[in-house]
Design an enzyme around this catalytic site. Sequence first.
Site, PDB file in Angstrom:
ATOM      1  N   TYR A 258       0.855  -1.185   0.000  1.00  0.00           N
ATOM      2  CA  TYR A 258       0.000   0.000   0.000  1.00  0.00           C
ATOM      3  C   TYR A 258       0.890   1.233   0.000  1.00  0.00           C
ATOM      4  CZ  TYR A 258      -3.394   3.486   1.633  1.00  0.00           C
ATOM      5  OH  TYR A 258      -4.197   4.596   1.771  1.00  0.00           O
TER       6      TYR A 258
ATOM      7  N   ASP B 151       9.235   2.755  -0.068  1.00  0.00           N
ATOM      8  CA  ASP B 151       8.186   3.360   0.744  1.00  0.00           C
ATOM      9  C   ASP B 151       8.388   2.881   2.175  1.00  0.00           C
ATOM     10  OD1 ASP B 151       5.971   4.172   2.087  1.00  0.00           O
ATOM     11  OD2 ASP B 151       4.521   3.499   0.581  1.00  0.00           O
TER      12      ASP B 151
ATOM     13  N   LYS C 198       4.227   8.343   9.349  1.00  0.00           N
ATOM     14  CA  LYS C 198       3.981   7.652  10.617  1.00  0.00           C
ATOM     15  C   LYS C 198       4.959   8.045  11.729  1.00  0.00           C
ATOM     16  CE  LYS C 198       0.912   4.429   8.540  1.00  0.00           C
ATOM     17  NZ  LYS C 198       0.931   3.827   7.244  1.00  0.00           N
TER      18      LYS C 198
HETATM   19  C1  LIG Z   1       0.298   4.352   5.910  1.00  0.00           C
HETATM   20  C2  LIG Z   1       1.067   4.162   4.657  1.00  0.00           C
HETATM   21  C3  LIG Z   1       1.029   5.085   3.611  1.00  0.00           C
HETATM   22  C4  LIG Z   1       0.073   6.246   3.589  1.00  0.00           C
HETATM   23  O1  LIG Z   1       0.304   7.145   4.601  1.00  0.00           O
HETATM   24  P1  LIG Z   1      -0.904   8.132   5.050  1.00  0.00           P
HETATM   25  O2  LIG Z   1      -0.255   9.033   6.034  1.00  0.00           O
HETATM   26  O3  LIG Z   1      -1.962   7.250   5.593  1.00  0.00           O
HETATM   27  O4  LIG Z   1      -1.332   8.836   3.815  1.00  0.00           O
HETATM   28  C5  LIG Z   1       1.883   4.911   2.537  1.00  0.00           C
HETATM   29  N1  LIG Z   1       2.723   3.869   2.488  1.00  0.00           N
HETATM   30  C6  LIG Z   1       2.774   2.950   3.465  1.00  0.00           C
HETATM   31  C7  LIG Z   1       3.762   1.835   3.369  1.00  0.00           C
HETATM   32  C8  LIG Z   1       1.933   3.056   4.567  1.00  0.00           C
HETATM   33  O5  LIG Z   1       1.955   2.107   5.507  1.00  0.00           O
END
Ligand SMILES: *Cc1c(COP(=O)(O)O)cnc(C)c1O
Length: 424
Positions: free
Chosen positions: A138, A233, A261
């Site tokens: 994601y 990511d 995060k």
């Molecule tokens: C949570 C997440 C996102 C998106 O971050 P948001 O702050 O919710 O937009 C993107 N990549 C990864 C791997 C994530 O876990």
Amino acid sequence: MSLWERANRVLPGGVNSPVRAWKAVKGRPLFIRKAKGPKIYDINGNTYIDYVCSWGPMILGHAHPKVTKAIKRAASLGTSFGAPTRLEVELAEMIVEAVPSIEKVRMVNSGTEATMSAIRLARAYTGKNKVIKFDGCYHGHADDFLVKAGSGLATFGIAASPGIPHDLVKHTLSLPYNDIEAVEEAFSRSGEDIAAVIVEPVAGNMGVVLPKEGFLEGLREITDKYGAVLIFDEVITGFRIGWGGAQAHYNIMPDLTCLGKVIGGGLPVGAYGGKKEIMSLVAPEGSVYQAGTLSGNPLAMAAGLQTLRILKEEGIYKKLEKRTEELVDGIKAIARDEGVPLQINHIASMFSIFFTDEPVNDYNSALKSNTDLFIKYFYAMLKRGIYLAPSAFEASFVSLAHRKKDIDYTLKAVKESLKEIKEI
Ligand SMILES: *Cc1c(COP(=O)(O)O)cnc(C)c1O
């Protein structure tokens, strides 16, 4: 009228982010009143040990006194100026120091913003259009990434949500995680137009799935060979797996890294950064436009900075890892004793339980796990005061605030819960 009914009248599905609605466990969410340390408290007066940790950010536990103090102090000095501040420079310096491949970084307000901006930058840098991602990873909800998993090599781009133009997602290809041969084949077909490969170096959004040996190395080699940008990511793994994230752990340097995060310490923050050569294309140094009224917000910077300062202290990650190991080893032993087949994928302070007797290495194998059994387990644990992510395909997180007694209590609940669900 209950709060849930009121919520549903004014918020789509009653929530501001879909997974919060408990659809995957066929229930209604708890409304949270407050949280402190490893615990959250709902509005009905129940207390739970929390393994969601706001989906990752709360690595120090909730309402850490030093972080709260930093936020209060920042708030008292004004909450937003739309002008440069010392705090954003200090957080950027900390990130550059910690994350090996980042030389320059741009702050944004969410992980989604970070990944969508990184893709724009990769396209600008390479002059190419196509993007490869992996099934079950994601990367936020930007159009480019909402592409149906499982299409394999055959199709570039089937949108996973209405509202996304086909002309856009036809540039995105989703391949099986951990399948380097599929990546090789995709590049040998369309390599001249692939701008970027984006990957969670440890996947955390299909449950935790670790990269097989050679997978990340292979991505580095292939993207180098074809002149594509490799994007890690690390929105979950950054400052979670260790001080330098997954790239330091596996010693593979991407060209661009997305963060979020943990770096916001519980406030809305994202960031993307990487090689100077690429980051210098970002406006106003370069011509790739990307902006934000609240980007680098002083409250968010203060929370992030204080969080990273604590994480930088000697032995913090070791401590977190040890605590998580106690829990994971304990669950494994209990499952063995109770004869419940399950897999635990685990690294540092993140882990997932899959109810299956086969290893989980990608999205397809994750989907083979028994979600009905997970739902029973979820409610059995909830009843005993343990708050897990309301889906079989999410990571669990341990924080520094989880003490030995919380782990012991959790293991007791695991034992009772596995006994209970076995009998159903
Ligand atoms: C949570 C997440 C996102 C998106 O971050 P948001 O702050 O919710 O937009 C993107 N990549 C990864 C791997 C994530 O876990």
